[in-house]
Design a protein around this motif. Sequence first.
Motif, PDB file in Angstrom:
ATOM      1  N   TYR A 176     -15.851  14.912 -34.467  1.00 11.09           N
ATOM      2  CA  TYR A 176     -16.986  14.003 -34.325  1.00 11.09           C
ATOM      3  C   TYR A 176     -17.005  12.994 -35.472  1.00 11.09           C
ATOM      4  O   TYR A 176     -17.197  11.796 -35.259  1.00 11.09           O
ATOM      5  CB  TYR A 176     -18.310  14.774 -34.278  1.00 11.09           C
ATOM      6  N   TYR A 177     -16.807  13.494 -36.682  1.00 10.63           N
ATOM      7  CA  TYR A 177     -16.837  12.588 -37.824  1.00 10.63           C
ATOM      8  C   TYR A 177     -15.758  11.513 -37.699  1.00 10.63           C
ATOM      9  O   TYR A 177     -16.035  10.324 -37.855  1.00 10.63           O
ATOM     10  CB  TYR A 177     -16.677  13.337 -39.159  1.00 10.63           C
ATOM     11  N   TYR A 178     -14.520  11.928 -37.431  1.00 11.83           N
ATOM     12  CA  TYR A 178     -13.410  10.970 -37.415  1.00 11.83           C
ATOM     13  C   TYR A 178     -13.373  10.082 -36.174  1.00 11.83           C
ATOM     14  O   TYR A 178     -12.915   8.943 -36.247  1.00 11.83           O
ATOM     15  CB  TYR A 178     -12.071  11.698 -37.583  1.00 11.83           C
ATOM     16  N   LEU A 179     -13.863  10.592 -35.061  1.00 13.72           N
ATOM     17  CA  LEU A 179     -13.796   9.793 -33.830  1.00 13.72           C
ATOM     18  C   LEU A 179     -15.058   8.992 -33.548  1.00 13.72           C
ATOM     19  O   LEU A 179     -14.999   7.991 -32.839  1.00 13.72           O
ATOM     20  CB  LEU A 179     -13.488  10.697 -32.630  1.00 13.72           C
ATOM     21  N   VAL A 180     -16.193   9.416 -34.090  1.00 12.56           N
ATOM     22  CA  VAL A 180     -17.463   8.738 -33.805  1.00 12.56           C
ATOM     23  C   VAL A 180     -18.084   8.154 -35.070  1.00 12.56           C
ATOM     24  O   VAL A 180     -18.320   6.945 -35.159  1.00 12.56           O
ATOM     25  CB  VAL A 180     -18.465   9.695 -33.110  1.00 12.56           C
ATOM     26  N   GLN A 181     -18.380   9.011 -36.037  1.00  9.48           N
ATOM     27  CA  GLN A 181     -19.142   8.585 -37.214  1.00  9.48           C
ATOM     28  C   GLN A 181     -18.386   7.596 -38.093  1.00  9.48           C
ATOM     29  O   GLN A 181     -18.922   6.555 -38.468  1.00  9.48           O
ATOM     30  CB  GLN A 181     -19.559   9.803 -38.042  1.00  9.48           C
ATOM     31  N   ILE A 205     -24.208  12.156 -47.664  1.00 10.12           N
ATOM     32  CA  ILE A 205     -22.916  11.465 -47.569  1.00 10.12           C
ATOM     33  C   ILE A 205     -22.215  12.033 -46.340  1.00 10.12           C
ATOM     34  O   ILE A 205     -21.744  13.170 -46.353  1.00 10.12           O
ATOM     35  CB  ILE A 205     -22.072  11.687 -48.840  1.00 10.12           C
ATOM     36  N   LYS A 206     -22.157  11.254 -45.282  1.00  8.34           N
ATOM     37  CA  LYS A 206     -21.689  11.769 -43.991  1.00  8.34           C
ATOM     38  C   LYS A 206     -20.295  12.400 -44.046  1.00  8.34           C
ATOM     39  O   LYS A 206     -20.066  13.438 -43.443  1.00  8.34           O
ATOM     40  CB  LYS A 206     -21.739  10.666 -42.950  1.00  8.34           C
ATOM     41  N   ALA A 207     -19.364  11.793 -44.760  1.00 10.09           N
ATOM     42  CA  ALA A 207     -18.007  12.340 -44.850  1.00 10.09           C
ATOM     43  C   ALA A 207     -18.025  13.701 -45.537  1.00 10.09           C
ATOM     44  O   ALA A 207     -17.378  14.655 -45.077  1.00 10.09           O
ATOM     45  CB  ALA A 207     -17.092  11.377 -45.611  1.00 10.09           C
ATOM     46  N   GLU A 208     -18.768  13.806 -46.616  1.00 11.31           N
ATOM     47  CA  GLU A 208     -18.852  15.075 -47.342  1.00 11.31           C
ATOM     48  C   GLU A 208     -19.557  16.128 -46.502  1.00 11.31           C
ATOM     49  O   GLU A 208     -19.152  17.295 -46.480  1.00 11.31           O
ATOM     50  CB  GLU A 208     -19.574  14.877 -48.676  1.00 11.31           C
ATOM     51  N   LEU A 209     -20.623  15.732 -45.833  1.00  7.74           N
ATOM     52  CA  LEU A 209     -21.356  16.661 -44.982  1.00  7.74           C
ATOM     53  C   LEU A 209     -20.443  17.243 -43.906  1.00  7.74           C
ATOM     54  O   LEU A 209     -20.404  18.458 -43.704  1.00  7.74           O
ATOM     55  CB  LEU A 209     -22.558  15.968 -44.336  1.00  7.74           C
ATOM     56  N   ALA A 210     -19.692  16.393 -43.225  1.00  5.69           N
ATOM     57  CA  ALA A 210     -18.805  16.856 -42.154  1.00  5.69           C
ATOM     58  C   ALA A 210     -17.765  17.832 -42.690  1.00  5.69           C
ATOM     59  O   ALA A 210     -17.545  18.909 -42.113  1.00  5.69           O
ATOM     60  CB  ALA A 210     -18.124  15.671 -41.474  1.00  5.69           C
ATOM     61  N   HIS A 211     -17.132  17.480 -43.784  1.00  2.66           N
ATOM     62  CA  HIS A 211     -16.085  18.341 -44.333  1.00  2.66           C
ATOM     63  C   HIS A 211     -16.654  19.644 -44.893  1.00  2.66           C
ATOM     64  O   HIS A 211     -16.057  20.711 -44.724  1.00  2.66           O
ATOM     65  CB  HIS A 211     -15.269  17.586 -45.394  1.00  2.66           C
ATOM     66  N   ASN A 212     -17.793  19.572 -45.539  1.00  2.00           N
ATOM     67  CA  ASN A 212     -18.397  20.789 -46.080  1.00  2.00           C
ATOM     68  C   ASN A 212     -18.933  21.692 -44.974  1.00  2.00           C
ATOM     69  O   ASN A 212     -18.874  22.920 -45.089  1.00  2.00           O
ATOM     70  CB  ASN A 212     -19.464  20.448 -47.110  1.00  2.00           C
ATOM     71  N   LEU A 213     -19.437  21.106 -43.887  1.00  2.00           N
ATOM     72  CA  LEU A 213     -19.833  21.921 -42.734  1.00  2.00           C
ATOM     73  C   LEU A 213     -18.617  22.624 -42.138  1.00  2.00           C
ATOM     74  O   LEU A 213     -18.690  23.800 -41.774  1.00  2.00           O
ATOM     75  CB  LEU A 213     -20.488  21.051 -41.664  1.00  2.00           C
ATOM     76  N   ALA A 214     -17.511  21.902 -42.044  1.00  2.00           N
ATOM     77  CA  ALA A 214     -16.279  22.507 -41.524  1.00  2.00           C
ATOM     78  C   ALA A 214     -15.858  23.682 -42.406  1.00  2.00           C
ATOM     79  O   ALA A 214     -15.401  24.712 -41.897  1.00  2.00           O
ATOM     80  CB  ALA A 214     -15.169  21.465 -41.437  1.00  2.00           C
TER      81      ALA A 214
END
Length: 119
Positions: free
Chosen positions: A101-106, A45-54
């Motif tokens: 990256y998530y908010y501006l690209v993905q 889940i791309k949104a979860e991945l980005a936030h959990n990586l952060a």
Amino acid sequence: MENMHILFWLLKDIGWCIIWKPLALSMIIPTLSIALIITWRTRTIKAELAHNLAIVFWISANSYWMISEFFNFEAVQVWGSVTGKHMALIPFLLGLLTLLYYYLVQKPREARLEPVVTV
């Protein structure tokens, strides 16, 4: 697991705040480990991945900063006016770049690919 993660994170930061090194240092591994497990489990889940990586980067930066204070290298000059504590900016910025990256690209890419439902 997420609730346990918060407990470990709070214990780490409380140990840091009251300068109880054994508690604070011992909570780094479980806090970071659970953050990594959560990140791995949500990787599809791309949104979860980005936030959990952060969050992983945030915990890493926070832990490094704490260690720099505990072992008195936070004020050591690394390069120019950059000190040991400032090195925590690297993982902090990696977390920020992940979210940018998530908010501006993905996310815009996902919005364009969503099918339009007509009634």
